[in-house]
Design a protein around this motif. Structure first.
Motif, PDB file in Angstrom:
ATOM      1  N   GLY A  77       0.642  17.792  -5.854  1.00 50.06           N
ATOM      2  CA  GLY A  77      -0.207  17.649  -4.674  1.00 50.06           C
ATOM      3  C   GLY A  77      -1.421  16.775  -4.914  1.00 50.06           C
ATOM      4  O   GLY A  77      -2.219  16.532  -4.002  1.00 50.06           O
ATOM      5  N   GLU A  78      -1.583  16.259  -6.131  1.00 41.97           N
ATOM      6  CA  GLU A  78      -2.706  15.386  -6.477  1.00 41.97           C
ATOM      7  C   GLU A  78      -2.321  13.952  -6.115  1.00 41.97           C
ATOM      8  O   GLU A  78      -1.429  13.369  -6.725  1.00 41.97           O
ATOM      9  CB  GLU A  78      -3.011  15.507  -7.967  1.00 41.97           C
ATOM     10  CG  GLU A  78      -4.294  14.849  -8.402  1.00 41.97           C
ATOM     11  CD  GLU A  78      -4.568  15.081  -9.882  1.00 41.97           C
ATOM     12  OE1 GLU A  78      -5.380  14.325 -10.432  1.00 41.97           O
ATOM     13  OE2 GLU A  78      -3.962  15.988 -10.473  1.00 41.97           O
ATOM     14  N   LEU A  79      -2.986  13.365  -5.115  1.00 45.96           N
ATOM     15  CA  LEU A  79      -2.574  12.080  -4.542  1.00 45.96           C
ATOM     16  C   LEU A  79      -3.579  10.984  -4.837  1.00 45.96           C
ATOM     17  O   LEU A  79      -4.783  11.227  -4.893  1.00 45.96           O
ATOM     18  CB  LEU A  79      -2.398  12.211  -3.027  1.00 45.96           C
ATOM     19  CG  LEU A  79      -1.289  13.162  -2.559  1.00 45.96           C
ATOM     20  CD1 LEU A  79      -1.427  13.431  -1.075  1.00 45.96           C
ATOM     21  CD2 LEU A  79       0.081  12.584  -2.867  1.00 45.96           C
ATOM     22  N   TYR A  80      -3.074   9.756  -5.013  1.00 46.81           N
ATOM     23  CA  TYR A  80      -3.906   8.585  -5.255  1.00 46.81           C
ATOM     24  C   TYR A  80      -3.435   7.444  -4.364  1.00 46.81           C
ATOM     25  O   TYR A  80      -2.237   7.209  -4.231  1.00 46.81           O
ATOM     26  CB  TYR A  80      -3.823   8.136  -6.718  1.00 46.81           C
ATOM     27  CG  TYR A  80      -3.999   9.249  -7.716  1.00 46.81           C
ATOM     28  CD1 TYR A  80      -5.266   9.716  -8.035  1.00 46.81           C
ATOM     29  CD2 TYR A  80      -2.891   9.842  -8.334  1.00 46.81           C
ATOM     30  CE1 TYR A  80      -5.427  10.746  -8.948  1.00 46.81           C
ATOM     31  CE2 TYR A  80      -3.041  10.876  -9.239  1.00 46.81           C
ATOM     32  CZ  TYR A  80      -4.314  11.323  -9.540  1.00 46.81           C
ATOM     33  OH  TYR A  80      -4.476  12.341 -10.437  1.00 46.81           O
ATOM     34  N   PRO A 109       0.842  -1.196   0.000  1.00 47.08           N
ATOM     35  CA  PRO A 109       0.000   0.000   0.000  1.00 47.08           C
ATOM     36  C   PRO A 109       0.878   1.247   0.000  1.00 47.08           C
ATOM     37  O   PRO A 109       1.864   1.327   0.736  1.00 47.08           O
ATOM     38  CB  PRO A 109      -0.793  -0.131   1.303  1.00 47.08           C
ATOM     39  CG  PRO A 109       0.048  -1.009   2.181  1.00 47.08           C
ATOM     40  CD  PRO A 109       0.802  -1.931   1.271  1.00 47.08           C
ATOM     41  N   ALA A 110       0.568   2.198  -0.841  1.00 49.94           N
ATOM     42  CA  ALA A 110       1.368   3.424  -0.948  1.00 49.94           C
ATOM     43  C   ALA A 110       0.487   4.518  -1.536  1.00 49.94           C
ATOM     44  O   ALA A 110      -0.714   4.315  -1.773  1.00 49.94           O
ATOM     45  CB  ALA A 110       2.599   3.184  -1.828  1.00 49.94           C
ATOM     46  N   ARG A 111       1.076   5.684  -1.752  1.00 50.94           N
ATOM     47  CA  ARG A 111       0.376   6.776  -2.426  1.00 50.94           C
ATOM     48  C   ARG A 111       1.222   7.273  -3.584  1.00 50.94           C
ATOM     49  O   ARG A 111       2.450   7.324  -3.494  1.00 50.94           O
ATOM     50  CB  ARG A 111       0.086   7.927  -1.457  1.00 50.94           C
ATOM     51  CG  ARG A 111      -0.880   7.545  -0.344  1.00 50.94           C
ATOM     52  CD  ARG A 111      -1.532   8.748   0.295  1.00 50.94           C
ATOM     53  NE  ARG A 111      -0.561   9.624   0.944  1.00 50.94           N
ATOM     54  CZ  ARG A 111      -0.843  10.835   1.414  1.00 50.94           C
ATOM     55  NH1 ARG A 111      -2.063  11.326   1.279  1.00 50.94           N
ATOM     56  NH2 ARG A 111       0.071  11.557   2.017  1.00 50.94           N
ATOM     57  N   ALA A 112       0.565   7.608  -4.668  1.00 52.21           N
ATOM     58  CA  ALA A 112       1.238   8.178  -5.832  1.00 52.21           C
ATOM     59  C   ALA A 112       0.844   9.640  -5.955  1.00 52.21           C
ATOM     60  O   ALA A 112      -0.340   9.980  -5.840  1.00 52.21           O
ATOM     61  CB  ALA A 112       0.855   7.423  -7.103  1.00 52.21           C
ATOM     62  N   GLU A 113       1.838  10.513  -6.162  1.00 52.37           N
ATOM     63  CA  GLU A 113       1.569  11.936  -6.354  1.00 52.37           C
ATOM     64  C   GLU A 113       1.839  12.295  -7.799  1.00 52.37           C
ATOM     65  O   GLU A 113       2.923  12.032  -8.328  1.00 52.37           O
ATOM     66  CB  GLU A 113       2.438  12.785  -5.429  1.00 52.37           C
ATOM     67  CG  GLU A 113       2.155  14.270  -5.575  1.00 52.37           C
ATOM     68  CD  GLU A 113       2.881  15.124  -4.546  1.00 52.37           C
ATOM     69  OE1 GLU A 113       2.672  16.357  -4.545  1.00 52.37           O
ATOM     70  OE2 GLU A 113       3.654  14.563  -3.735  1.00 52.37           O
TER      71      GLU A 113
END
Length: 696
Positions: A634-637, A612-616
């Motif tokens: 700053g747009e995160l997924y 699990p992680a976040r992509a910017e």
């Protein structure tokens, strides 16, 4: 929140429940006179009960038609602040909330009597906390997404005790285990077992100082048996299983008019039902690859030019893996790595004493270093029967539509677990040369990111052609229950590192390159630390073996249900929130939590696997090659991340040296792929550590 507040939660549960039920009855009688405002909890409806005059105006007492109850502070249509939630099955949470999610200090109790008291983050047990099981087992220490992770102590109900490091729910690292009978072990652990250097001292004073492997003393076979007789009876207790995790119990909150369909909410509490045309247009480009993905490759059926080669390969694997062999020890002699250590087997169509009759052509089969690869399969926990069924079962292999840049062909097993790659003679020589160092490296570092090799073989056709086909069997990184929506092959160089395809031709199976990359990857602190360490170790290994031109293969699965804006279908309509909208394999929130936190389900999370992680999202200026990494937006997924270091069989030979000299005259020498292994390693690390960052 004070400990008194937490402690009062269980004791006052029945008074609180009685109060809520009484309020609910009163409210139902007056339903016709109410303003019709209802609070939606998931797919159920929760009615707001008017607060008593002595309550804070910001508090709500609520019940729903499933019998659950909530009372506590409320803000902007969400539980926010301090509150209590009681489920009908007897589970209860008392503690801090943030916009509908448990966040901060709290206490969760199970009907069995088990409790967890400590820190929560985004509905998970995360931070410092204490779990007391129904049997009396108690763990005090650190947690990560429902896993015991970090330093902690475990007191077992039978009197045993452990203090040390944990990783994802199991003892891993340095720790001390004390048995009730007085024996104790101090040393290294791996996956819940004594593994590595350590000392065990029995109650009678006998001791063993040395190396341990999977819970038993290691060494020569005779010595190992003698030591196991003395020390093998000291068994490590299993921890009590948590029946259901708090993150699986919580629900999504929203508010709407009575009798209307609730607005759809993402799991982070953001509304996704209404959106602008601008967000639709932008997301259509980003998520066009979430449409159903057809399986890669062409099935090799009768009449295919490589049909007989596939049959030969399957016959050879079945023979190699299925033939009787002594029990494989992981402590190998140096002679096992000798490049001359190979076994030739003839496969005549009519069969022989050792081979079955078959319908293919006459061929010879070669196994390179069979003892080493058998040990590697054991090290990588590959079951021989499953391995043989995947490759040699009734299902045919699939050939990928086009060969790679190297001219090699790739084949996938029908279950997608293994990839078979044809090899040049030079690549075989490189693998055999580095095999001793490779074996030592993957054995020392369980979380290594380098490609896993399971077998090295050759098929030689008899007759006039005398054609030889060499191939290696590897694990397929993207064999997963998650659909891979984007994949990247990253080297850290810029020359020629742009796919060049128009947007309309890019789909989920397209492998994009460095200059196509438009994300930064944000890893949790513990994962990021482990990632940096392992990249350094793997690069040091490859540099020492004079290897260059390798890549980091990265796959992204977008957890669409937690995106802040809707995922768009090809027609521009929102998908991913209704059950009928299914662009590919999709998991519910509860199923997702089970996969993230329960190692017994499918495969556990590991470094580079199902992370699990976040992509910017990032953007570049028009001058692509001058800006290898874009500017963050700053747009995160929320994503599930897969990555591995691949193509590790290219050494810096004379052809690469000539390529470097030639291209250096035409282009910036730092931008081309063919460079000295030391320079390649440094550039690769610098780039990877710019696109993978700690999520703060």
């Amino acid at each position: 929140m004070s400990n008194e507040e937490l402690g009062s939660g269980i004791g006052g549960a029945w008074d609180w429940e009685s109060k809520v039920r009484k309020s609910q009855t009163t409210t139902n009688k007056k339903r016709s006179k109410s303003n019709g405002l209802l609070f939606s909890v998931g797919t159920t409806t929760m009615s707001a009960v008017a607060p008593a005059s002595d309550e804070d105006p910001g508090e709500r007492v609520m019940s729903n038609n499933t019998g659950d109850f909530y009372t506590g502070e409320w803000s902007d249509s969400f539980p926010h602040g301090h509150g209590k939630y009681l489920w009908t099955d007897g589970c209860m949470y008392v503690g801090e909330w943030h916009k509908g999610k448990t966040l901060g200090k709290g206490k969760f109790s199970w009907p069995s009597g088990a409790t967890y008291e400590g820190q929560f983050k985004n509905t998970f047990m995360d931070g410092k906390g204490t779990y007391t099981g129904s049997s009396g087992d108690t763990y005090r220490g650190y947690w990560l997404r429902n896993f015991k992770h970090g330093h902690g102590t475990q007191s077992y109900s039978n009197g045993d005790y452990y203090e040390g490091e944990w990783r994802r729910g199991l003892q891993d690292g340095h720790g001390r285990y004390q048995w009730k009978n007085g024996a104790h072990y101090v040393g290294q652990w791996r996956n819940g077992l004594m593994h590595g250097n350590g000392s065990m001292i029995l109650a009678n004073g006998n001791r063993h100082d040395g190396s341990w492997e999977e819970g038993l003393p290691s060494g020569e076979e005779g010595e190992r048996e003698a030591l196991s007789a003395d020390f093998g009876h000291c068994k490590v207790c299993l921890c009590e299983r948590i029946p259901v995790f708090p993150s699986q119990k919580l629900v999504n909150w929203s508010v709407g008019e009575a009798g209307t369909r609730p607005r759809r909410m993402s799991v982070d509490g953001r509304r996704v039902g209404n959106f602008s045309k601008e967000s639709v247009d932008g997301r259509h480009k980003l998520f066009s690859s979430t449409r159903p993905v057809s399986r890669q490759g062409i099935t090799i059926s009768k009449g295919h030019k490589n049909y007989e080669l596939m049959l030969n390969l399957q016959l050879g694997i079945r023979h190699s893996v299925g033939r009787p062999a002594p029990t494989t020890s992981l402590d190998l002699r140096s002679s096992a790595f000798d490049p001359k250590e190979k076994v030739w087997t003839k496969f005549p169509p009519e069969g022989s004493k050792y081979t079955p009759p078959h319908s293919s052509c006459d061929f010879r089969w070669k196994d390179y270093c069979p003892v080493v690869f058998r040990a590697l399969r054991k090290l990588f926990k590959v079951d021989p029967a499953d391995y043989m069924i995947s490759i040699c079962g009734n299902d045919a292999l699939r050939e990928l539509s086009s060969p790679g840049k190297s001219g090699s062909f790739f084949y996938l097993t029908n279950d997608d677990r293994y990839m078979i790659k044809t090899m040049k003679k030079a690549e075989v020589k490189v693998l055999l040369r580095m095999l001793p160092a490779y074996y030592k490296h993957v054995r020392a570092f369980e979380n290594t990111l380098v490609t896993k090799f399971y077998g090295l073989h050759c098929v030689k056709l008899t007759g006039a052609t005398q054609k030889k086909v060499r191939f290696v069997i590897m694990g397929n990184l993207f064999c997963s229950e998650y659909t891979i929506h984007r994949r990247f092959d990253l080297k850290g160089s810029s020359h020629g590192r742009l796919t060049g395809k128009p947007e309309s031709e890019i789909d989920a199976t397209t492998t994009l390159k460095d200059l196509d990359l438009n994300y930064l990857f944000r890893l949790q602190k513990v994962w990021f630390r482990d990632f940096c360490r392992q990249v350094d170790r793997d690069c040091d290994f490859l540099e020492q073996e004079r290897i260059m031109d390798y890549s980091l293969l990265v796959g992204l699965h977008f957890r669409e249900s937690s995106c802040q804006e809707p995922v768009m279908s090809q027609e521009g309509d929102p998908i991913g929130n209704d059950p009928d909208d299914q662009p590919g394999p999709r998991l519910s929130r509860a199923d997702m939590d089970k996969l993230l936190v329960d190692p017994s389900r499918l495969a556990p999370i590991r470094l580079g696997i199902r992370m699990p992680a976040r992509a910017e999202r990032t953007v570049r200026r028009s001058d692509y090659e001058a800006q290898l990494v874009g500017e963050p937006t700053g747009e995160l997924y929320d994503i599930i991340l897969f990555f591995s270091v691949i193509d590790i069989l290219q050494d810096y030979d004379i052809s690469k040296k000539l390529e470097h000299a030639y291209k250096s005259f035409q282009y910036d020498a730092t931008s081309i792929s063919a460079v000295d292994p030391k320079q390649y390693s440094k550039r690769f690390r610098d780039f990877i550590f710019r696109i993978f960052v700690e999520d703060t």
